[in-house]
Design a protein around this motif. Structure first.
Motif, PDB file in Angstrom:
ATOM      1  N   PHE A   1     -23.512  25.872 -42.482  1.00 22.68           N
ATOM      2  CA  PHE A   1     -23.227  27.175 -41.579  1.00 22.68           C
ATOM      3  C   PHE A   1     -23.216  28.325 -41.039  1.00 22.68           C
ATOM      4  CE2 PHE A   1     -24.305  22.784 -39.187  1.00 22.68           C
ATOM      5  CZ  PHE A   1     -26.486  21.950 -39.817  1.00 22.68           C
TER       6      PHE A   1
ATOM      7  N   LYS B   1     -19.055  26.036 -40.869  1.00 19.74           N
ATOM      8  CA  LYS B   1     -18.861  24.176 -40.290  1.00 19.74           C
ATOM      9  C   LYS B   1     -19.909  23.640 -41.636  1.00 19.74           C
ATOM     10  CE  LYS B   1     -17.560  23.528 -35.794  1.00 19.74           C
ATOM     11  NZ  LYS B   1     -18.073  22.469 -34.335  1.00 19.74           N
TER      12      LYS B   1
ATOM     13  N   ASN C   1     -21.715  29.896 -38.883  1.00 23.19           N
ATOM     14  CA  ASN C   1     -20.702  29.087 -38.847  1.00 23.19           C
ATOM     15  C   ASN C   1     -19.273  28.406 -39.169  1.00 23.19           C
ATOM     16  OD1 ASN C   1     -20.840  26.542 -37.818  1.00 23.19           O
ATOM     17  ND2 ASN C   1     -20.954  26.032 -36.069  1.00 23.19           N
TER      18      ASN C   1
ATOM     19  N   GLU D   1     -22.852  22.146 -42.950  1.00 20.91           N
ATOM     20  CA  GLU D   1     -24.178  21.569 -42.279  1.00 20.91           C
ATOM     21  C   GLU D   1     -24.485  20.220 -43.868  1.00 20.91           C
ATOM     22  OE1 GLU D   1     -28.594  24.404 -42.424  1.00 20.91           O
ATOM     23  OE2 GLU D   1     -27.239  24.531 -43.912  1.00 20.91           O
TER      24      GLU D   1
ATOM     25  N   ASP E   1     -32.766  13.235 -31.559  1.00 17.94           N
ATOM     26  CA  ASP E   1     -32.892  13.627 -30.676  1.00 17.94           C
ATOM     27  C   ASP E   1     -34.179  13.191 -30.506  1.00 17.94           C
ATOM     28  OD1 ASP E   1     -33.173  14.593 -28.256  1.00 17.94           O
ATOM     29  OD2 ASP E   1     -30.949  15.867 -27.979  1.00 17.94           O
TER      30      ASP E   1
ATOM     31  N   TYR F   1     -25.060  17.002 -41.349  1.00 21.57           N
ATOM     32  CA  TYR F   1     -24.304  17.179 -40.211  1.00 21.57           C
ATOM     33  C   TYR F   1     -24.943  18.053 -38.546  1.00 21.57           C
ATOM     34  CZ  TYR F   1     -20.727  15.240 -43.732  1.00 21.57           C
ATOM     35  OH  TYR F   1     -19.931  15.300 -44.699  1.00 21.57           O
ATOM     36  N   SER F   2     -24.278  17.479 -37.797  1.00 22.19           N
ATOM     37  CA  SER F   2     -25.175  18.630 -36.652  1.00 22.19           C
ATOM     38  C   SER F   2     -23.846  19.671 -36.701  1.00 22.19           C
ATOM     39  CB  SER F   2     -24.291  17.896 -35.272  1.00 22.19           C
ATOM     40  OG  SER F   2     -24.030  18.687 -34.041  1.00 22.19           O
ATOM     41  N   GLN F   3     -24.195  20.795 -36.377  1.00 26.49           N
ATOM     42  CA  GLN F   3     -24.163  22.311 -36.262  1.00 26.49           C
ATOM     43  C   GLN F   3     -22.492  22.638 -35.216  1.00 26.49           C
ATOM     44  OE1 GLN F   3     -26.358  25.585 -35.935  1.00 26.49           O
ATOM     45  NE2 GLN F   3     -24.827  27.632 -36.402  1.00 26.49           N
ATOM     46  N   SER F   4     -22.876  21.624 -34.485  1.00 26.33           N
ATOM     47  CA  SER F   4     -22.088  22.248 -33.303  1.00 26.33           C
ATOM     48  C   SER F   4     -21.009  20.848 -32.634  1.00 26.33           C
ATOM     49  CB  SER F   4     -23.001  21.058 -31.701  1.00 26.33           C
ATOM     50  OG  SER F   4     -23.408  20.501 -31.300  1.00 26.33           O
ATOM     51  N   SER F   5     -21.092  19.570 -33.028  1.00 28.41           N
ATOM     52  CA  SER F   5     -20.155  18.574 -33.372  1.00 28.41           C
ATOM     53  C   SER F   5     -19.277  18.233 -34.461  1.00 28.41           C
ATOM     54  CB  SER F   5     -20.749  17.256 -31.994  1.00 28.41           C
ATOM     55  OG  SER F   5     -21.322  17.060 -32.799  1.00 28.41           O
TER      56      SER F   5
ATOM     57  N   HIS G   1     -23.015  31.855 -44.144  1.00 22.33           N
ATOM     58  CA  HIS G   1     -23.821  31.234 -44.388  1.00 22.33           C
ATOM     59  C   HIS G   1     -24.082  31.164 -45.571  1.00 22.33           C
ATOM     60  CE1 HIS G   1     -27.919  29.312 -42.468  1.00 22.33           C
ATOM     61  NE2 HIS G   1     -27.243  28.323 -43.792  1.00 22.33           N
TER      62      HIS G   1
ATOM     63  N   GLU H   1     -20.825  15.510 -36.032  1.00 21.37           N
ATOM     64  CA  GLU H   1     -21.010  14.503 -36.441  1.00 21.37           C
ATOM     65  C   GLU H   1     -21.677  14.435 -37.360  1.00 21.37           C
ATOM     66  OE1 GLU H   1     -23.233  10.845 -33.613  1.00 21.37           O
ATOM     67  OE2 GLU H   1     -23.324  13.004 -33.159  1.00 21.37           O
TER      68      GLU H   1
END
Length: 242
Positions: free
Chosen positions: A127, A131, A129, A133, A177, A150-154, A108, A156
């Motif tokens: 992030f 990816k 993980n 951020e 969301d 960006y989305s951490q999970s996808s 991170h 996107e």
């Protein structure tokens, strides 16, 4: 062989530690030179510090190289023994890539390109993980260019837009969301940092149309005809903004 390598590594660490003079921040005083560079002195002494130092600041420790009291060379900042930031100084100013580490101290992180003490280029954060951020482009420490989050999970893109000399410009898009199964897309337009132009929010609930809002801004204020459509009620409300 392994024992020899370990001994050699320990020796090198010892040499490095010996080459760096340990000093507490409370023992240091600073001033500004004619170029507004920070100059380091030991308290009570007029001569600027020279050489490699480990400066203790509570839980933090800065490893710096000083020439005539001014930072020049590699820079590292540690907290509780873990590297949290590193980069390079030239004649008292940050130059090149500065990397700032968070949480676990490795994945991170934040990458900041510097030129003559100012942010110049694209700042990227990651992030935990690994990816991406966010990314935001700067010129002379002012936002100038594209910003994306960006989305951490996808992965996107959740937010995207443009900056010009520190001010938002043109169309900005945001995916959000709102909770309770409600998601939405917001479209905004800016001119010289103020909302100016078409504005819309399109929300869905459970994958179906929910609420749609449309309107207009002029110099940061709502203006003209606005409307809100509620799909569950099947009606549209309209009004005028002065």
């Amino acid at each position: 062989m392994k024992k020899l390598i370990a001994l050699l590594f320990g020796f090198l660490l010892g040499v490095t530690a010996y080459a760096q003079k340990l000093i507490d921040w409370q023992e240091i005083e600073t001033s500004k030179d004619s170029y507004q560079h920070t100059v380091y002195y030991q308290k009570g002494k007029k001569k600027p510090l020279n050489g490699n130092y480990r400066i203790q600041k509570g839980a933090d420790e800065e490893i710096v190289s000083l020439k005539k009291g001014v930072m020049d060379g590699k820079y590292r900042r540690l907290r509780d023994g873990v590297v949290r930031e590193e980069g390079n100084y030239i004649d008292g100013l940050r130059n090149g890539l500065f990397v700032e580490y968070y949480q676990d101290g490795t994945t991170h992180r934040k990458d900041t390109p510097m030129k003559d003490g100012k942010i110049d280029g694209t700042v990227v954060t990651y992030f935990s993980n690994g990816k991406k951020e966010s990314e935001k482009t700067y010129r002379n420490s002012l936002e100038h260019g594209t910003e994306r989050r960006y989305s951490q999970s996808s992965g996107e893109i959740l937010i995207e837009g443009q900056w010009t000399d520190g001010k938002k410009e043109g169309m900005w898009k945001e995916i959000f969301d709102a909770g309770g199964g409600v998601t939405g897309v917001k479209m905004q337009h800016y001119q010289e940092g103020e909302l100016d132009g078409p504005y819309s929010v399109e929300m869905s609930k459970g994958g179906k149309p929910y609420i749609t809002i449309r309107g207009q801004f002029a110099k940061g204020r709502k203006t003209g005809k606005w409307s809100q459509y509620d799909a569950e009620l099947g009606n549209t409300r309209e009004w005028n903004e002065k």
